[in-house]
Design a protein around this motif. Structure first.
Motif, short mmCIF file in Angstrom:
data_model
loop_
_atom_site.label_atom_id
_atom_site.label_comp_id
_atom_site.label_asym_id
_atom_site.label_seq_id
_atom_site.Cartn_x
_atom_site.Cartn_y
_atom_site.Cartn_z
N ILE A 21 0.86 -1.18 0.00
CA ILE A 21 0.00 0.00 0.00
C ILE A 21 0.89 1.22 0.00
O ILE A 21 1.75 1.37 0.87
N SER A 22 0.71 2.08 -0.99
CA SER A 22 1.50 3.30 -1.12
C SER A 22 0.58 4.50 -1.12
O SER A 22 -0.42 4.52 -1.82
N LEU A 23 0.94 5.49 -0.34
CA LEU A 23 0.21 6.76 -0.34
C LEU A 23 0.96 7.71 -1.25
O LEU A 23 2.19 7.73 -1.26
N TYR A 24 0.24 8.50 -2.01
CA TYR A 24 0.90 9.40 -2.95
C TYR A 24 0.16 10.71 -3.05
O TYR A 24 -0.99 10.83 -2.65
N THR A 25 0.86 11.70 -3.61
CA THR A 25 0.29 13.02 -3.85
C THR A 25 0.38 13.31 -5.35
O THR A 25 0.92 12.51 -6.11
N GLU A 26 -0.11 14.47 -5.74
CA GLU A 26 -0.08 14.85 -7.15
C GLU A 26 1.34 14.88 -7.70
O GLU A 26 1.56 14.56 -8.86
N GLU A 27 2.30 15.26 -6.86
CA GLU A 27 3.69 15.33 -7.33
C GLU A 27 4.23 13.96 -7.71
O GLU A 27 5.18 13.85 -8.47
N ASP A 28 3.64 12.88 -7.17
CA ASP A 28 4.12 11.53 -7.43
C ASP A 28 3.57 10.93 -8.71
O ASP A 28 3.97 9.84 -9.10
N LEU A 29 2.66 11.63 -9.39
CA LEU A 29 2.03 11.06 -10.57
C LEU A 29 3.01 10.78 -11.69
O LEU A 29 2.86 9.80 -12.42
N VAL A 30 4.04 11.59 -11.84
CA VAL A 30 5.04 11.35 -12.88
C VAL A 30 5.75 10.03 -12.60
O VAL A 30 5.94 9.21 -13.50
N LEU A 31 6.09 9.78 -11.34
CA LEU A 31 6.74 8.53 -10.94
C LEU A 31 5.81 7.34 -11.19
O LEU A 31 6.22 6.31 -11.72
N ILE A 32 4.54 7.49 -10.85
CA ILE A 32 3.58 6.41 -11.05
C ILE A 32 3.46 6.08 -12.53
O ILE A 32 3.45 4.90 -12.91
N GLU A 33 3.42 7.09 -13.38
CA GLU A 33 3.36 6.84 -14.83
C GLU A 33 4.59 6.09 -15.32
O GLU A 33 4.49 5.17 -16.12
N LYS A 34 5.77 6.46 -14.82
CA LYS A 34 7.00 5.77 -15.23
C LYS A 34 6.97 4.32 -14.77
O LYS A 34 7.40 3.43 -15.50
N LEU A 35 6.48 4.07 -13.57
CA LEU A 35 6.40 2.70 -13.06
C LEU A 35 5.41 1.88 -13.88
O LEU A 35 5.65 0.70 -14.15
N GLU A 36 4.30 2.50 -14.28
CA GLU A 36 3.32 1.79 -15.11
C GLU A 36 3.92 1.46 -16.47
O GLU A 36 3.65 0.39 -17.03
N GLU A 37 4.75 2.34 -17.02
CA GLU A 37 5.41 2.08 -18.29
C GLU A 37 6.35 0.88 -18.17
O GLU A 37 6.58 0.16 -19.14
N GLN A 38 6.88 0.65 -16.96
CA GLN A 38 7.79 -0.47 -16.72
C GLN A 38 7.02 -1.77 -16.50
O GLN A 38 7.63 -2.81 -16.31
N GLY A 39 5.69 -1.70 -16.48
CA GLY A 39 4.89 -2.92 -16.36
C GLY A 39 4.26 -3.13 -14.99
O GLY A 39 3.56 -4.11 -14.79
N LEU A 40 4.49 -2.23 -14.05
CA LEU A 40 3.87 -2.37 -12.74
C LEU A 40 2.40 -1.99 -12.85
O LEU A 40 2.05 -1.05 -13.55
N LYS A 41 1.56 -2.73 -12.15
CA LYS A 41 0.13 -2.45 -12.18
C LYS A 41 -0.30 -1.90 -10.83
O LYS A 41 0.11 -2.40 -9.78
N PHE A 42 -1.13 -0.89 -10.87
CA PHE A 42 -1.62 -0.25 -9.66
C PHE A 42 -3.13 -0.39 -9.59
O PHE A 42 -3.82 -0.31 -10.60
N THR A 43 -3.64 -0.60 -8.39
CA THR A 43 -5.06 -0.53 -8.13
C THR A 43 -5.25 0.67 -7.23
O THR A 43 -4.65 0.75 -6.16
N PHE A 44 -6.05 1.61 -7.65
CA PHE A 44 -6.25 2.83 -6.90
C PHE A 44 -7.46 2.68 -5.99
O PHE A 44 -8.52 2.25 -6.43
N SER A 45 -7.26 2.98 -4.73
CA SER A 45 -8.32 2.85 -3.74
C SER A 45 -8.40 4.11 -2.90
O SER A 45 -7.48 4.92 -2.87
N ASN A 46 -9.52 4.23 -2.22
CA ASN A 46 -9.74 5.34 -1.32
C ASN A 46 -10.41 4.77 -0.08
O ASN A 46 -10.98 3.68 -0.13
N ILE A 47 -10.36 5.49 1.01
CA ILE A 47 -11.04 5.03 2.21
C ILE A 47 -12.30 5.86 2.38
O ILE A 47 -12.24 7.08 2.50
N LYS A 48 -13.45 5.17 2.34
CA LYS A 48 -14.73 5.84 2.50
C LYS A 48 -15.53 5.09 3.56
O LYS A 48 -15.66 3.86 3.47
N ASN A 49 -16.03 5.81 4.51
CA ASN A 49 -16.81 5.22 5.61
C ASN A 49 -16.05 4.09 6.30
O ASN A 49 -16.61 3.05 6.65
N GLY A 50 -14.74 4.26 6.44
CA GLY A 50 -13.92 3.30 7.18
C GLY A 50 -13.54 2.04 6.44
O GLY A 50 -12.99 1.12 7.04
#
Length: 118
Positions: A21-50
């Motif tokens: 589980i990784s927490l990220y901010t808008e500044e990290d989006l460039v890094l996330i895109e580079k990691l996705e280009e390398q073949g890493l897959k991300f599932t984006f989640s949020n915490i709602k109502n616990g």
């Protein structure tokens, strides 16, 4: 990028599976895109109502639009207001605003690049 891959790699050892589980901010989006280009897959989640809820991928273009809008507003705040109105004053103010906006944008991009290099 290497640090992220190393840390996440520790969650799955000896052929086993794991979840990171990784927490990220808008500044990290460039890094996330580079990691996705390398073949890493991300599932984006949020915490709602616990509880964890799957969320949409942060669309970088939408964030840029928001950021560009805030840059636009900040640039207009920095443009000096004319005390006496002369012909062409609007054009001159618009040019000053565009110049300030470019400076702010360049500064923001440098900050993002420096964070990625770390």
């Amino acid at each position: 990028m290497e640090f992220y891959i190393h840390r996440v790699g520790r969650t799955a050892r000896a052929g086993m599976e794991g979840t990171a589980i990784s927490l990220y901010t808008e500044e990290d989006l460039v890094l996330i895109e580079k990691l996705e280009e390398q073949g890493l897959k991300f599932t984006f989640s949020n915490i709602k109502n616990g509880s964890w809820v799957e969320d949409k991928h942060w669309n970088r273009r939408n964030i840029r639009k928001k950021t560009d809008k805030s840059l636009e507003e900040e640039a207009w705040r920095r443009v000096p207001k004319a005390k006496k109105v002369k012909p062409g004053y609007r054009k001159k103010m618009k040019q000053q605003q565009q110049q300030i906006k470019r400076q702010l944008s360049n500064r923001r991009n440098e900050i993002i690049k420096n964070k990625i290099k770390r």
